[in-house]
Design a protein around this motif. Structure first.
Motif, PDB file in Angstrom:
ATOM      1  N   UNK A   1       0.845  -1.195   0.000  1.00 38.45           N
ATOM      2  CA  UNK A   1       0.000   0.000   0.000  1.00 38.45           C
ATOM      3  C   UNK A   1       0.878   1.242   0.000  1.00 38.45           C
ATOM      4  N   UNK A   2       0.556   2.182  -0.888  1.00 33.61           N
ATOM      5  CA  UNK A   2       1.205   3.487  -0.900  1.00 33.61           C
ATOM      6  C   UNK A   2       0.131   4.556  -0.802  1.00 33.61           C
ATOM      7  N   UNK A   3       0.544   5.766  -0.466  1.00 35.27           N
ATOM      8  CA  UNK A   3      -0.401   6.871  -0.358  1.00 35.27           C
ATOM      9  C   UNK A   3       0.089   7.875   0.655  1.00 35.27           C
ATOM     10  N   UNK A   4      -0.693   8.927   0.859  1.00 32.41           N
ATOM     11  CA  UNK A   4      -0.312   9.958   1.823  1.00 32.41           C
ATOM     12  C   UNK A   4      -0.421   9.391   3.230  1.00 32.41           C
TER      13      UNK A   4
ATOM     14  N   UNK B   1      -3.756   7.773   6.491  1.00 34.89           N
ATOM     15  CA  UNK B   1      -5.046   7.531   5.847  1.00 34.89           C
ATOM     16  C   UNK B   1      -5.431   6.050   5.921  1.00 34.89           C
ATOM     17  N   UNK B   2      -4.930   5.341   6.931  1.00 34.74           N
ATOM     18  CA  UNK B   2      -5.410   4.000   7.209  1.00 34.74           C
ATOM     19  C   UNK B   2      -4.752   2.880   6.440  1.00 34.74           C
ATOM     20  N   UNK B   3      -3.513   3.087   5.954  1.00 33.45           N
ATOM     21  CA  UNK B   3      -2.841   2.011   5.210  1.00 33.45           C
ATOM     22  C   UNK B   3      -2.540   0.823   6.126  1.00 33.45           C
TER      23      UNK B   3
ATOM     24  N   UNK C   1       4.097   7.119   3.844  1.00 31.91           N
ATOM     25  CA  UNK C   1       3.606   7.958   2.753  1.00 31.91           C
ATOM     26  C   UNK C   1       4.718   8.448   1.859  1.00 31.91           C
ATOM     27  N   UNK C   2       4.866   7.801   0.697  1.00 39.55           N
ATOM     28  CA  UNK C   2       6.020   8.080  -0.152  1.00 39.55           C
ATOM     29  C   UNK C   2       5.944   9.463  -0.794  1.00 39.55           C
TER      30      UNK C   2
END
Length: 531
Positions: free
Chosen positions: A133-136, A139-141, A211-212
């Motif tokens: 999982x990637x994302x800011x 946010x619940x990863x 968060x990449x």
């Protein structure tokens, strides 16, 4: 027998089919599992859990052929129980950090931890599926990965009880619903989860990435994290809040570009599967896969194709592939967002249904998403670990070569040029070593003449590198020069001793003359190379 087991496994309960039925798309499930699953779905609509095709609930056809196969397998299992999987680990597993960041934002790979995850416990020789999982941030990863852990730990559960008890705190990957960063770098679950396929067992691993594209991280660090995430994923989830916007598409554009360059450099398919997982959705009552397909259509038509020229062509191309999906998940409820420990009792009912549906569908299809190379061949854990170590080495050598995807492409190109030079030098030395084994060939070239040949070879390789490299870095060329010189001196020492032995064996009095030539050749090599 493994093939038979795969043919009669239900992707909902991950067990042997019980009262198997076929649906319109041709896939098979337990009648009870499918009925229970569809009865729990409201706004999401009815669809196949393997291919996501729309289906009619009243068209579940009994499959007599599959029932006979189930009976054959069941009879065999009574006589000889099947093992859990190659190298199955009895311990429960824990999160291990694969990549951390030092004070200067450099990424540090823990090769020992990587080996534990990808090269031990049977994973090294097995195909692998990595769900990442990637994302800011925040946010619940990690929250989602922990529910994937619960599902993978209960492969035989036929209902929603795999989600846990109502009051059970969520454990596994560290997570919090606040603004502080929890996951620093890249983490993975130490224990693989084994699932059956037509070609044997697949090791499923879960990967959690900080968060990449966090705003406080510099762009170079973000690109490095994205590159590692691409290598550590065969099922990529892009975690998005509320709805897909221009910032998300810009993020995706960069990530796809990075994935393409990493794929070219390491012989991998850039993005094998991509899920856009939209959290806290509130723009329409239609959720799940059905709502996701509508939103994905809106993104492609209204946000990407309608603009000329397209601002994010790589994102458009990625989202137009059959391997890309979108899933809409509603707001989880105030209790979850206000410091909950992830308990089921604190979730809104719609969110709980969406979470159960998404996780069940993902786990049911995980065996279809093993890591592949560009030629469609499955990679084992050991093969993938070697590529990750290689990328880490490139990052160490080119600390400033990842400021953009284009700069990263130049970095990979330059490293290939340097690697070819090192390889060609090794071949040259091997050929000279082979010739020197023969007395006649060795005595034709004295150590001083061999030193001159080595100097010319090194000089030629360095000149070729300067011509082929894009934006050549003198520090890298200097390091290569030192490497070639060191190898040449080591070879020349051995060559001189061998020359002397050959000369003595034929009665030639070389004595001090040979030693003088040898010493002269060794001492002059670095100076000649720099002249």
């Amino acid at each position: 027998m493994e093939q038979l087991r795969e043919d009669v496994t239900c992707s909902i309960c991950l067990d042997v089919l019980n009262d198997p039925v076929s649906i319109e798309c041709g896939h098979n499930f337990c009648r009870g599992c499918l009925s229970t699953h569809w009865s729990q779905i409201s706004a999401q609509g009815h669809c196949c859990l393997e291919c996501w095709a729309p289906c009619s609930r009243d068209r579940m056809i009994p499959d007599a052929r599959l029932r006979n196969q189930v009976e054959k397998l069941t009879e065999h299992l009574r006589e000889e129980p099947e093992p859990q999987g190659p190298g199955a680990q009895p311990e429960p597993g824990r999160p291990v950090q694969l990549v951390c960041l030092d004070e200067e934002e450099n990424l540090i790979l823990d090769e020992e931890a990587l080996s534990r995850c990808l090269e031990q416990g049977g994973v090294g020789d097995a195909p692998v599926c990595l769900v990442s999982i990637i994302g800011v941030k925040r946010q619940g990863k990690s929250f989602l990965l922990n529910y994937l852990l619960r599902r993978l730990r209960s492969p035989d559960t036929r209902d929603g009880s795999w989600m846990g008890q109502e009051d059970e705190p969520l454990e596994g990957f560290e997570w919090r619903r606040d603004t502080n960063r929890v996951t620093k770098g890249v983490w993975a679950w130490s224990q693989p989860f084994w699932v059956p396929t037509q070609r044997g067992q697949v090791a499923v691993l879960l990967v959690d990435t900080e968060g990449s594209m966090d705003i406080e991280r510099n762009k170079e660090t973000s690109i490095k994290l994205s590159a590692l995430s691409m290598l550590l994923s065969s099922y990529q989830i892009l975690n998005i809040s509320n709805e897909v916007n221009d910032a998300d598409l810009e993020y995706l554009e960069i990530f796809v570009h990075v994935a393409e360059e990493v794929g070219k450099a390491f012989g991998l398919e850039p993005i094998q599967h991509l899920d856009l997982l939209v959290r806290d959705w509130s723009n329409s009552p239609v959720l799940g896969a059905e709502g996701g397909e509508q939103h994905l259509r809106h993104i492609r038509q209204e946000m990407l194709k309608a603009r000329s020229p397209c601002k994010h062509p790589k994102a458009l191309e990625a989202l137009s592939r059959n391997s890309s999906r979108c899933y809409l998940m509603p707001f989880p409820g105030e209790r979850i967002t206000m410091g909950s420990k992830g308990r089921l009792r604190d979730m809104g009912e719609n969110f709980r249904e969406s979470l159960r549906d998404y996780v069940t569908t993902l786990v049911g299809s995980a065996s279809q998403h093993v890591q592949m190379d560009r030629h469609g061949e499955m990679l084992t854990g050991t093969q993938l670990a070697a590529k990750i170590k290689n990328l880490s080495d490139v990052m160490k050598k080119h600390r400033s070569g990842f400021s953009s995807p284009c700069q990263m492409a130049i970095t990979f190109h330059n490293q290939r040029v340097l690697d070819r030079a090192s390889a060609d030098h090794a071949v040259f030395l091997k050929e000279k070593d082979g010739l020197s084994q023969q007395m006649v060939d060795c005595l034709k070239v004295d150590p001083s003449a061999m030193a001159e040949q080595l100097v010319e070879q090194c000089r030629s390789l360095l000149e070729r590198c300067r011509e082929e490299m894009k934006e050549p870095e003198e520090t890298l060329l200097t390091a290569l020069e030192e490497e070639l010189t060191r190898e040449a001196k080591t070879f020349l020492e051995t060559y001189g001793k061998r020359y002397q032995r050959h000369a003595i064996s034929v009665g030639v009095a070389v004595g001090g003359v040979v030693l003088g030539l040898l010493c002269g050749g060794l001492e002059s090599l670095p100076l000649l190379l720099r002249s």
